[in-house]
Design a protein around this motif. Structure first.
Motif, PDB file in Angstrom:
ATOM      1  N   GLY A 153      55.676-137.870  42.930  1.00 40.77           N
ATOM      2  CA  GLY A 153      56.877-138.672  43.166  1.00 40.77           C
ATOM      3  C   GLY A 153      57.877-137.949  44.058  1.00 40.77           C
ATOM      4  N   VAL A 154      58.018-136.633  43.858  1.00 33.23           N
ATOM      5  CA  VAL A 154      58.908-135.826  44.707  1.00 33.23           C
ATOM      6  C   VAL A 154      58.434-135.886  46.157  1.00 33.23           C
ATOM      7  N   TYR A 155      57.120-135.754  46.353  1.00 33.53           N
ATOM      8  CA  TYR A 155      56.575-135.820  47.718  1.00 33.53           C
ATOM      9  C   TYR A 155      56.894-137.175  48.358  1.00 33.53           C
ATOM     10  N   LEU A 156      56.682-138.251  47.619  1.00 32.30           N
ATOM     11  CA  LEU A 156      56.955-139.582  48.176  1.00 32.30           C
ATOM     12  C   LEU A 156      58.429-139.737  48.525  1.00 32.30           C
ATOM     13  N   GLN A 157      59.305-139.237  47.651  1.00 34.31           N
ATOM     14  CA  GLN A 157      60.741-139.331  47.938  1.00 34.31           C
ATOM     15  C   GLN A 157      61.120-138.517  49.173  1.00 34.31           C
ATOM     16  N   SER A 158      60.362-137.454  49.435  1.00 33.98           N
ATOM     17  CA  SER A 158      60.656-136.607  50.615  1.00 33.98           C
ATOM     18  C   SER A 158      60.339-137.320  51.930  1.00 33.98           C
ATOM     19  N   LEU A 159      59.586-138.416  51.847  1.00 37.43           N
ATOM     20  CA  LEU A 159      59.221-139.162  53.056  1.00 37.43           C
ATOM     21  C   LEU A 159      60.343-140.079  53.534  1.00 37.43           C
ATOM     22  N   GLY A 160      61.401-140.189  52.712  1.00 37.02           N
ATOM     23  CA  GLY A 160      62.539-141.020  53.109  1.00 37.02           C
ATOM     24  C   GLY A 160      62.374-142.489  52.779  1.00 37.02           C
TER      25      GLY A 160
ATOM     26  N   SER B 150      62.721-145.962  50.674  1.00 29.91           N
ATOM     27  CA  SER B 150      63.831-146.540  49.909  1.00 29.91           C
ATOM     28  C   SER B 150      63.320-147.139  48.609  1.00 29.91           C
ATOM     29  N   LYS B 151      64.213-147.258  47.638  1.00 30.31           N
ATOM     30  CA  LYS B 151      63.824-147.868  46.364  1.00 30.31           C
ATOM     31  C   LYS B 151      63.207-149.247  46.618  1.00 30.31           C
TER      32      LYS B 151
ATOM     33  N   LYS C 289      66.052-139.050  39.764  1.00 34.76           N
ATOM     34  CA  LYS C 289      65.958-140.096  38.748  1.00 34.76           C
ATOM     35  C   LYS C 289      66.467-141.413  39.334  1.00 34.76           C
ATOM     36  N   ILE C 290      65.595-142.403  39.364  1.00 39.50           N
ATOM     37  CA  ILE C 290      65.937-143.715  39.908  1.00 39.50           C
ATOM     38  C   ILE C 290      66.146-144.693  38.756  1.00 39.50           C
ATOM     39  N   ALA C 291      67.214-145.453  38.811  1.00 39.57           N
ATOM     40  CA  ALA C 291      67.470-146.452  37.764  1.00 39.57           C
ATOM     41  C   ALA C 291      66.555-147.648  38.014  1.00 39.57           C
TER      42      ALA C 291
END
Length: 557
Positions: free
Chosen positions: A63-70, A72-73, A200-202
């Protein structure tokens, strides 16, 4: 059917309704299981087991890797893999990072894959290298910007992983040449994400969890929008429904569930991966359910408690000479779905395992379970059971009115597991949703006085012979009971005299079986207009990867 007559048929202890607000999202439910069952095995694959704590850590890292790609929710991330350890890791990582999962059939052609990636607006894809050549053919025409490449041995440890990958690539030649220069390897993505912390995403109940594509064999493939609350509801419903059987697992013994159906399919996704996680079970991942020798060899290593499957899988395994090598004595529930379970198959399975097949019913649009027989059934009923907790069913005529008692009508379903609609297709959504919130399934059914529903067929599969309705499932059920028949399927074909005629396609169990014997059996067991005009023998029936018979292909030949 506002009176819910089926509640009187519920097993003791199964509630009429479930609390759909218990969890805000699938993420909350998964994270509870990760903590509650941390030390237990979550998955078993090719001799390697991952604990819940390991899946927790690996999915956070991914999940951290995916978030590093920029991203959006709510952005869509596709997964195109068979049943390998990276699948549940990727799914949990995608959802925990706040994105929407798009399940993709790994056997898709480039045309089919392009349609799904474009239609869903997928930004990233996690794909097994075996199918990378397919992606390469269509990638430029899709919105995909990020590709994560997996290999069969990624999570098996260094030495075993290298050996498995070598065999898959060089001995079995299962990885066609491909060129995806910007793709990142799965293990590299994990290494990249290991230094960060998951934001942490709501995630809320009405956020989209999964786009589950459906209708590819009957029309344009559409994405059923499954919200977090839809999937949470179906898991709580399934949990409540299966409890009478699960109570037979000895105290202190971990539940073992077989996952031989592909995880991209909603039945395996919910009743396999997610229900097992909910219950703290160990899921035995089978990458190729058609290799019966390998399947039975793997199952022989485990105690087996829960086995969800389709008719063709039950039939194929039960007829295999190695079936007896598996100890089936711990089996407490055999869940049949995806397509109708035939009585001959149900009888054979019960004779060989002592555990009856509990047939249920659902669709991608219902997350999937809508109805089920009680899990402690003792014999095959031929019905799809009763609506599960918090679910309503009614039968509609062509004008959308409820049919008279005893009459057949289109099954319409209402409940918290019913999809929000088809992805960006309000016109298609309007065709299947009634003003009062029922989903029209396209299946024709009847209901008895106890609230048990029975499918007589799909609307579009019904054969009209000289004005008489012929339901293929009825013929198939009758003919499959004839000695010497392994499998059969029935379709309608054009006929100048009767409009349509019945075509029967058979796979022999006994090579000596003749057409005249089949016709004599049909004359004895079926009224005139139901009898096949054409009888054809084949070595196998065309099927989807999940095991559903492709009637369209039988009509075309």
């Amino acid at each position: 059917m506002s009176d819910r007559i089926w509640l009187s048929s519920y097993p003791e202890g199964v509630p009429a309704d479930i609390d759909v607000t218990r969890y805000a999202s699938m993420v909350d439910m998964m994270e509870e299981s990760f903590k509650k069952f941390a030390s237990l095995s979550a998955y078993s694959f090719m001799g390697k087991e991952l604990t819940y704590a390991q899946v927790d850590e690996l999915s956070q890292t991914f999940g951290v890797y995916l978030q590093s790609l920029g991203l959006s929710k709510g952005d869509r991330v596709a997964v195109m893999m068979p049943n390998v350890l990276q699948y549940p890791i990727a799914v949990a990582g995608i959802l925990r990072a706040g994105y929407t999962l798009v399940n993709v059939n790994p056997l898709y052609t480039a045309r089919e894959l392009e349609h799904q990636l474009k239609d869903s607006g997928t930004k990233a894809i996690v794909i097994l290298e075996n199918f990378a050549a397919t992606l390469e053919k269509c990638l430029a025409a899709t919105p995909v910007k990020h590709v994560v490449l997996c290999a069969m041995g990624d999570q098996l440890g260094f030495l075993k992983g290298m050996l498995v990958n070598y065999v898959v690539r060089n001995i079995k030649k299962m990885v066609p040449d491909f060129n995806l220069p910007t793709a990142v390897r799965f293990n590299a993505a994990l290494a990249n994400g290991s230094s960060g912390t998951l934001k942490k995403i709501a995630v809320k109940p009405d956020d989209v969890a999964v786009l589950q594509y459906t209708g590819g064999t009957t029309g344009v493939s559409k994405g059923a929008v499954l919200l977090h609350r839809n999937l949470v509801a179906n898991l709580l419903q399934s949990d409540a429904w299966f409890q009478p059987a699960l109570g037979k697992v000895p105290p202190g013994e971990q539940l073992n569930e077989v996952c031989a159906l592909p995880l991209y399919h909603i039945f395996a996704f919910t009743v396999g991966m997610m229900l097992s996680m909910r219950l703290g079970g160990k899921l035995i991942l089978i990458p190729n359910p058609r290799d019966f020798v390998a399947v039975l060899k793997e199952l022989a290593k485990h105690k087996i408690h829960l086995f969800p499957a389709v008719n063709t899988l039950f039939n194929g395994l039960a007829n295999h000479p190695d079936f007896h090598k598996v100890n089936w004595s711990s089996l407490v529930a055999s869940a049949g779905g995806g397509t109708a379970v035939q009585s001959a198959v149900a009888k054979l399975w019960l004779d060989k395992t002592g555990c009856p097949i509990c047939e249920g019913y659902g669709l991608s649009e219902t997350s999937p379970i809508a109805t089920s027989n009680p899990v402690m059934v003792t014999e095959y009923s031929g019905s799809i059971g009763v609506p599960i907790p918090s679910t309503w069913l009614k039968l509609l005529d062509d004008d959308g009115n409820e049919v008279a008692p005893g009459a057949a009508g289109e099954i319409a379903i209402k409940g918290p597991q019913v999809m929000a609609g088809y992805w960006q297709r309000p016109d298609e959504t309007a065709k299947v949703m009634t003003p009062d919130g029922y989903f029209k399934s396209g299946d024709i059914g009847v209901v008895d006085e106890r609230g048990y529903f029975k499918i007589v067929d799909r609307k579009k599969d019904m054969v009209l012979v000289s004005g008489f309705n012929v339901f293929p499932t009825e013929l198939e059920d009758v003919v499959s009971q004839m000695p010497g028949i392994l499998e059969c399927a029935c379709v309608g074909v054009p006929d100048t005299k009767s409009g349509e005629a019945v075509k029967l396609v058979i796979v022999k169990k006994n090579p000596e079986l003749t057409e005249e014997q089949v016709r004599a059996y049909c004359r004895e067991n079926l009224t005139g207009y139901k009898q096949p005009k054409l009888v054809e023998f084949r070595t196998e029936l065309p099927k989807t990867p999940v095991g559903k018979i492709l009637r369209r292909e039988l009509r075309n030949k």
